[in-house]
Design an enzyme around this catalytic site. Sequence first.
Site, short mmCIF file in Angstrom:
data_model
loop_
_atom_site.label_atom_id
_atom_site.label_comp_id
_atom_site.label_asym_id
_atom_site.label_seq_id
_atom_site.Cartn_x
_atom_site.Cartn_y
_atom_site.Cartn_z
N ILE A 200 -15.84 2.85 101.62
CA ILE A 200 -15.65 2.94 102.87
C ILE A 200 -14.72 2.57 104.11
O ILE A 200 -13.73 2.22 103.04
CB ILE A 200 -16.92 1.29 103.61
CG1 ILE A 200 -16.44 0.19 103.19
CG2 ILE A 200 -18.47 1.77 102.60
CD1 ILE A 200 -17.74 -1.20 103.28
N PRO A 201 -14.96 3.36 105.11
CA PRO A 201 -13.78 2.84 106.40
C PRO A 201 -13.99 1.59 106.62
O PRO A 201 -14.93 0.44 106.41
CB PRO A 201 -13.83 3.89 106.90
CG PRO A 201 -15.32 4.26 106.73
CD PRO A 201 -15.69 3.97 105.77
N ASN A 203 -13.73 1.47 110.46
CA ASN A 203 -14.17 1.27 111.56
C ASN A 203 -15.25 0.79 112.03
O ASN A 203 -15.95 0.13 113.07
CB ASN A 203 -13.95 3.12 112.91
CG ASN A 203 -14.99 3.99 111.42
OD1 ASN A 203 -15.24 4.09 110.03
ND2 ASN A 203 -14.89 5.24 112.20
N GLY A 244 -6.88 1.89 98.67
CA GLY A 244 -7.05 3.72 97.86
C GLY A 244 -6.51 3.81 96.94
O GLY A 244 -6.83 4.23 95.76
N PRO A 245 -5.27 3.63 96.94
CA PRO A 245 -4.28 4.80 95.97
C PRO A 245 -4.73 3.50 94.46
O PRO A 245 -4.39 4.38 93.13
CB PRO A 245 -2.54 4.70 96.00
CG PRO A 245 -2.66 4.16 97.81
CD PRO A 245 -4.39 3.04 97.33
N SER A 265 -10.57 10.59 106.24
CA SER A 265 -9.60 11.06 106.68
C SER A 265 -10.12 13.12 105.39
O SER A 265 -10.79 12.27 104.69
CB SER A 265 -7.71 10.73 106.08
OG SER A 265 -7.32 11.21 105.18
N GLU A 287 -17.68 12.45 103.81
CA GLU A 287 -17.54 12.31 105.49
C GLU A 287 -16.28 12.24 106.14
O GLU A 287 -16.19 10.89 106.35
CB GLU A 287 -18.79 11.01 105.67
CG GLU A 287 -19.08 11.07 107.22
CD GLU A 287 -19.86 9.67 107.92
OE1 GLU A 287 -19.58 9.46 109.22
OE2 GLU A 287 -19.65 8.94 106.90
N LEU A 288 -15.97 13.23 106.35
CA LEU A 288 -14.72 12.67 106.74
C LEU A 288 -14.68 13.50 108.67
O LEU A 288 -15.38 13.50 109.02
CB LEU A 288 -14.03 14.49 105.99
CG LEU A 288 -13.67 14.98 104.64
CD1 LEU A 288 -13.77 16.00 103.90
CD2 LEU A 288 -13.66 13.32 103.49
N GLY A 289 -13.30 13.01 108.50
CA GLY A 289 -13.25 13.81 109.98
C GLY A 289 -12.86 14.56 110.99
O GLY A 289 -13.29 15.98 110.21
N CYS A 321 -15.32 8.84 113.93
CA CYS A 321 -15.06 10.09 113.47
C CYS A 321 -15.46 11.71 113.76
O CYS A 321 -15.48 12.64 114.26
CB CYS A 321 -15.42 9.78 111.85
SG CYS A 321 -16.88 9.56 111.06
#
Length: 376
Positions: A200-201, A203, A244-245, A265, A287-289, A321
């Site tokens: 999850i992001p 924002n 993330g990495p 992204s 679900e991308l930008g 997004c």
Amino acid sequence: MASSLRISRLISRSFSSTSIFSRGGNGYLGSSHCKYSTAAAIEEPIKPAVQVEHTQLLIDGKFVDAASGKTFPTLDPRTGEVIAHVAEGHSEDVDRAVAAARKAFDHGPWPKITAYERQRILLRAADLIEKHNDELAALETWDNGKPYEQSAKIEIPMCVRLIRYYAGWADKIHGLTVPADGPYHVQTLHEPIGVAGQIIPWNFPLLMFAWKLSRHQLSALYAAKLFHEAGLPHGVLNVVSGFGPTAGAALASHMEVDKLAFTGSTDTGKVVLELAAKSNLKPVTLELGGKSPFIVCEDADIDQAVELAHFALFFNQGQCCCAGSRTFVHESVYDEFVEKAKARALKRVVGDPFKGGIEQGPQVNCLESFTLHPHV
């Protein structure tokens, strides 16, 4: 049209920023300081009326430290001050979480209890989130910078409504008996896919948590505790905070994860898809930008169009997004629209997100602020 570029630059001039960067581990902004103002003087930040209770990972129903013992700071975007140090999960922690989820799916009580009882647990969780609306909203705003009124009146209620919606589906998922030519019985069944990994992001942390049930985990960890209070069995829901990495890559490439969802992204989405394909070819939802267009025709109500375009671009500090970041205006009303859109942007109330009447708080961090400034 040129209007696309010009309108996207109508950012409130009342936003100002000074920043001091100190790089921490994994490129995290270990120390930063952002200022914002709608007046000449900077006001003292309002102290949120909530305590940070949970900063550990949630694995198999227990809050635990990361295997490495590492933590990372989550910062108040208003000041850059540390709110709390949150456990930093790595591959070993992802392994533990996936193992707990696999055990819960294959051998735990969750798949064995009736759909009606699963529905009741989700409804109890929704009731608890609604009961703790103010605390969750305060954590969301403190950790993220969005206006408290947005968190308390829009996002937390949306989260509650969403959980209740899916709870209602629990005992209404049916298969089909399909007519067939000849002496055949054709039947379809809908079955759970298995262990699902969700990245999850930052924002919309809590809303994404509900959708997909980042770095910004305080509200998600609080909500996870409420799910267990509602009776969710251990291992069904696990929360691993991290980057993330490390944690994200471990989840995307894990051989025991049956389904993956990622919001973020486009570039990172490509990496997630590649890792999923190279491991067990797990299905992935991305679900991308995007660059969502807002179109104003010549017969539009310009005042209404300006207000809608303003909301489409500025909602959640523009950190969305599906933000309406491209505006196309018919040439016959272009000048009127630009003049009124600029006036509306300059009237936007920027300030401490815990203060009533504020439309926009700080960007989530100074990196996002600096990304924004070239467009001002």
